[in-house]
Design a protein around this motif. Structure first.
Motif, PDB file in Angstrom:
ATOM      1  N   SER A  64       3.144   5.305   6.156  1.00  0.00           N
ATOM      2  CA  SER A  64       2.225   6.351   5.689  1.00  0.00           C
ATOM      3  C   SER A  64       1.411   6.968   6.818  1.00  0.00           C
ATOM      4  O   SER A  64       0.762   8.005   6.629  1.00  0.00           O
ATOM      5  CB  SER A  64       1.269   5.786   4.628  1.00  0.00           C
ATOM      6  OG  SER A  64       0.354   4.861   5.207  1.00  0.00           O
ATOM      7  N   GLY A  96       7.275  -0.199   5.104  1.00  0.00           N
ATOM      8  CA  GLY A  96       6.843  -0.024   3.716  1.00  0.00           C
ATOM      9  C   GLY A  96       7.893  -0.339   2.688  1.00  0.00           C
ATOM     10  O   GLY A  96       7.844   0.168   1.569  1.00  0.00           O
ATOM     11  N   LEU A 141      -3.990   3.680   7.706  1.00  0.00           N
ATOM     12  CA  LEU A 141      -3.276   3.293   6.490  1.00  0.00           C
ATOM     13  C   LEU A 141      -3.685   4.210   5.348  1.00  0.00           C
ATOM     14  O   LEU A 141      -4.859   4.556   5.215  1.00  0.00           O
ATOM     15  CB  LEU A 141      -3.609   1.846   6.113  1.00  0.00           C
ATOM     16  CG  LEU A 141      -3.196   0.755   7.104  1.00  0.00           C
ATOM     17  CD1 LEU A 141      -3.833  -0.578   6.711  1.00  0.00           C
ATOM     18  CD2 LEU A 141      -1.679   0.624   7.148  1.00  0.00           C
ATOM     19  N   GLN A 142      -2.729   4.575   4.511  1.00  0.00           N
ATOM     20  CA  GLN A 142      -3.022   5.370   3.330  1.00  0.00           C
ATOM     21  C   GLN A 142      -3.359   4.445   2.170  1.00  0.00           C
ATOM     22  O   GLN A 142      -2.496   3.748   1.640  1.00  0.00           O
ATOM     23  CB  GLN A 142      -1.836   6.255   2.953  1.00  0.00           C
ATOM     24  CG  GLN A 142      -2.049   7.072   1.684  1.00  0.00           C
ATOM     25  CD  GLN A 142      -3.248   8.000   1.765  1.00  0.00           C
ATOM     26  OE1 GLN A 142      -3.246   8.932   2.564  1.00  0.00           O
ATOM     27  NE2 GLN A 142      -4.277   7.762   0.951  1.00  0.00           N
ATOM     28  N   ASP A 143      -4.617   4.423   1.766  1.00  0.00           N
ATOM     29  CA  ASP A 143      -5.041   3.599   0.637  1.00  0.00           C
ATOM     30  C   ASP A 143      -4.582   4.242  -0.672  1.00  0.00           C
ATOM     31  O   ASP A 143      -4.227   5.422  -0.710  1.00  0.00           O
ATOM     32  CB  ASP A 143      -6.564   3.440   0.657  1.00  0.00           C
ATOM     33  CG  ASP A 143      -7.039   2.362  -0.294  1.00  0.00           C
ATOM     34  OD1 ASP A 143      -6.508   1.242  -0.233  1.00  0.00           O
ATOM     35  OD2 ASP A 143      -7.936   2.645  -1.107  1.00  0.00           O
ATOM     36  N   ALA A 144      -4.606   3.457  -1.755  1.00  0.00           N
ATOM     37  CA  ALA A 144      -4.124   3.942  -3.051  1.00  0.00           C
ATOM     38  C   ALA A 144      -5.237   4.400  -3.979  1.00  0.00           C
ATOM     39  O   ALA A 144      -4.958   4.976  -5.023  1.00  0.00           O
ATOM     40  CB  ALA A 144      -3.313   2.848  -3.739  1.00  0.00           C
ATOM     41  N   TYR A 149      -5.661  -2.801  -4.222  1.00  0.00           N
ATOM     42  CA  TYR A 149      -4.779  -2.607  -3.065  1.00  0.00           C
ATOM     43  C   TYR A 149      -5.266  -3.434  -1.886  1.00  0.00           C
ATOM     44  O   TYR A 149      -6.470  -3.483  -1.608  1.00  0.00           O
ATOM     45  CB  TYR A 149      -4.731  -1.122  -2.711  1.00  0.00           C
ATOM     46  CG  TYR A 149      -3.349  -0.640  -2.391  1.00  0.00           C
ATOM     47  CD1 TYR A 149      -2.302  -0.822  -3.295  1.00  0.00           C
ATOM     48  CD2 TYR A 149      -3.072  -0.009  -1.190  1.00  0.00           C
ATOM     49  CE1 TYR A 149      -1.030  -0.385  -3.005  1.00  0.00           C
ATOM     50  CE2 TYR A 149      -1.788   0.434  -0.901  1.00  0.00           C
ATOM     51  CZ  TYR A 149      -0.778   0.237  -1.811  1.00  0.00           C
ATOM     52  OH  TYR A 149       0.493   0.672  -1.519  1.00  0.00           O
ATOM     53  N   TYR A 151      -4.906  -3.122   1.393  1.00  0.00           N
ATOM     54  CA  TYR A 151      -5.127  -2.542   2.724  1.00  0.00           C
ATOM     55  C   TYR A 151      -6.579  -2.678   3.181  1.00  0.00           C
ATOM     56  O   TYR A 151      -6.845  -2.758   4.379  1.00  0.00           O
ATOM     57  CB  TYR A 151      -4.685  -1.082   2.755  1.00  0.00           C
ATOM     58  CG  TYR A 151      -3.180  -0.894   2.628  1.00  0.00           C
ATOM     59  CD1 TYR A 151      -2.309  -1.988   2.640  1.00  0.00           C
ATOM     60  CD2 TYR A 151      -2.624   0.369   2.497  1.00  0.00           C
ATOM     61  CE1 TYR A 151      -0.944  -1.822   2.523  1.00  0.00           C
ATOM     62  CE2 TYR A 151      -1.249   0.544   2.390  1.00  0.00           C
ATOM     63  CZ  TYR A 151      -0.412  -0.549   2.396  1.00  0.00           C
ATOM     64  OH  TYR A 151       0.943  -0.382   2.290  1.00  0.00           O
ATOM     65  N   PRO A 249       2.846   4.879  -0.570  1.00  0.00           N
ATOM     66  CA  PRO A 249       2.188   3.835   0.218  1.00  0.00           C
ATOM     67  C   PRO A 249       2.824   2.474   0.066  1.00  0.00           C
ATOM     68  O   PRO A 249       2.589   1.583   0.890  1.00  0.00           O
ATOM     69  CB  PRO A 249       0.756   3.842  -0.328  1.00  0.00           C
ATOM     70  CG  PRO A 249       0.882   4.392  -1.713  1.00  0.00           C
ATOM     71  CD  PRO A 249       2.004   5.385  -1.668  1.00  0.00           C
ATOM     72  N   SER A 250       3.639   2.291  -0.984  1.00  0.00           N
ATOM     73  CA  SER A 250       4.364   1.039  -1.180  1.00  0.00           C
ATOM     74  C   SER A 250       5.571   1.319  -2.077  1.00  0.00           C
ATOM     75  O   SER A 250       5.638   2.366  -2.728  1.00  0.00           O
ATOM     76  CB  SER A 250       3.444  -0.038  -1.792  1.00  0.00           C
ATOM     77  OG  SER A 250       2.807   0.426  -2.954  1.00  0.00           O
TER      78      SER A 250
END
Length: 416
Positions: A64, A96, A141-144, A149, A151, A249-250
């Motif tokens: 991401s 990922g 990192l791209q958080d959700a 989550y 991260y 992101p996942s």
């Protein structure tokens, strides 16, 4: 401090270890450019490269971590002449593609030959010897947008390691993909885990950079933390409004639609029901072979929940990764967002849990430890089992959420 414009780069935060507020900050204006959302990565390289110039840099990232054109942060940093010497990966790995909870081994990046140290395998905290070989650690990192989550937990582990080694952590911020709405219950810190590290709601409305600042205060850390914010982003904007490339992101959060449901449907991970892992619509649907969807939907539709519609579906999980109903045909309920401004996925999940418990009192199958960790205490599970009306459950969440909204103000960066 007051809420800052996204034009500013936070260079030092000076938070007292006791969590008693935020000291004055040193900030510098970001160069004004055409109106387009810029990731923290791009802001760093365009305006604040002094944070990493001439330093040995480690980067915590995954698939991401790209710029507005889809070029990876690894490539951008190396092309800019930054001395990138180590990579670190969170849950799901550097590419990922690892399943939720799957241990990931450390390896070497085939493209750059840089070591990739896994922070979701044998060790969750970067080794002290590795951290001391660096001058600064970047987190991109791209958080959700949901409390569950991991991260944030990874970011905090990096902050702890950096604090011990006397190193700086720089979070290259990214938008909250589902915007700034705050919904759900606030976690009881007695239930603190990697899927619920802070006393924040299920849908917290913050970015990873803001959460890192809150964590520094709440956890009494003294890490030298800097946040490079997103340029040209307002809290109310969702990811598709930024025009940035959407990269899941996942593996099981494949769409923005799934991210909007995730603060609610993730709770079903702690039950006997499937959340659609192993299908094209994970976290957009729930199901089980025994689910009486007609009876559940009758109850749900009576609630007239805003911003969401429900449809009766069937689906078959293929290699779901959670051990639930592999290759079995399931009866399910699919959720569809109809109005993002009115939709509350956490309230929807409570109504669904209550309806399923009423229709199938012996089948919902709470996985006690898992569910309570996600729910942030045992109170929600107890209330559902006791037959408490959803309206009463949701009402009891309001005061703590209101207190959180006030408490978080000092850590926010972006305007509404």
């Amino acid at each position: 401090m007051h809420v800052r414009s996204a034009w500013m780069v936070v260079l030092g935060i000076g938070v007292a270890a006791c969590g008693g507020g935020v000291a004055p900050e040193e900030v510098v204006p970001v160069r004004r450019a055409a109106r387009a959302t810029r990731t923290g990565l791009e802001v760093l390289l365009g305006d604040s490269a002094a944070l990493v110039a001439g330093k040995r840099v480690g980067l915590v990232t995954n698939q991401s971590g790209v710029d507005a054109t889809g070029v990876s942060g690894v490539d951008r940093l190396r092309s800019a002449g930054i001395a990138l010497v180590a990579l670190f990966s969170p849950e799901h790995g550097f590419r990922g593609n690892a399943e939720a909870g799957e241990a990931v081994a450390s390896t070497v990046d085939s493209a750059t030959r840089l070591p990739i140290y896994s922070l979701y395998g044998r060790n969750r905290v970067p080794a002290d010897s590795v951290v001391r070989s660096l001058d600064v650690l970047l987190v991109d990192l791209q958080d959700a947008g949901a409390r569950y989550y991991t991260y944030l937990a990874t970011t905090v582990d990096v902050m702890r390691a950096a604090q011990s080694a006397g190193r700086t952590v720089v979070v290259l911020d990214r938008p909250n993909p589902i915007g700034g709405m705050v919904q759900g219950n606030v976690l009881d810190t007695a239930w603190r885990t990697d899927v619920g590290l802070l006393a924040i709601p299920m849908r917290h409305g913050m970015t990873l950079g803001e959460l890192a600042r809150l964590a520094r205060s709440d956890l009494g850390l003294t890490t030298d933390l800097r946040v490079v914010p997103v340029g040209h982003w307002r809290r109310r904007e969702t990811f598709d409004q930024t025009k940035l490339p959407f990269i899941p992101p996942s593996p099981n959060l494949r769409t923005l639609e799934a991210l909007f449901h995730y603060p609610g449907t993730c709770l079903f991970e702690g039950t006997a029901l499937s959340v659609g892992r192993g299908t094209e619509a994970a976290f957009e649907q729930i199901g089980a072979p025994w689910l009486d969807t007609a009876a559940v939907l009758r109850r749900i539709r009576k609630a007239r929940l805003a911003g969401v519609e429900f449809t009766n579906v069937t689906f078959t999980p293929r290699r779901p990764g959670d051990g639930k109903f592999a290759d079995s045909l399931l009866r399910g309920i699919r959720l569809h967002v109809t109005d993002r401004r009115r939709y509350d996925p956490t309230a929807t999940a409570v109504h669904l849990l209550a309806a399923i418990q009423a229709v199938h009192p012996d089948r919902i199958g709470f996985l006690v430890r898992s569910f309570d960790r996600l729910a942030g205490s045992d109170r929600l599970r107890s209330a559902i089992l006791a037959g408490t009306l959803p309206a009463k459950i949701l009402k009891e969440w309001e005061s703590e959420r209101t207190a959180f909204m006030e408490r978080r103000k000092s850590f926010l960066i972006y305007p509404e």
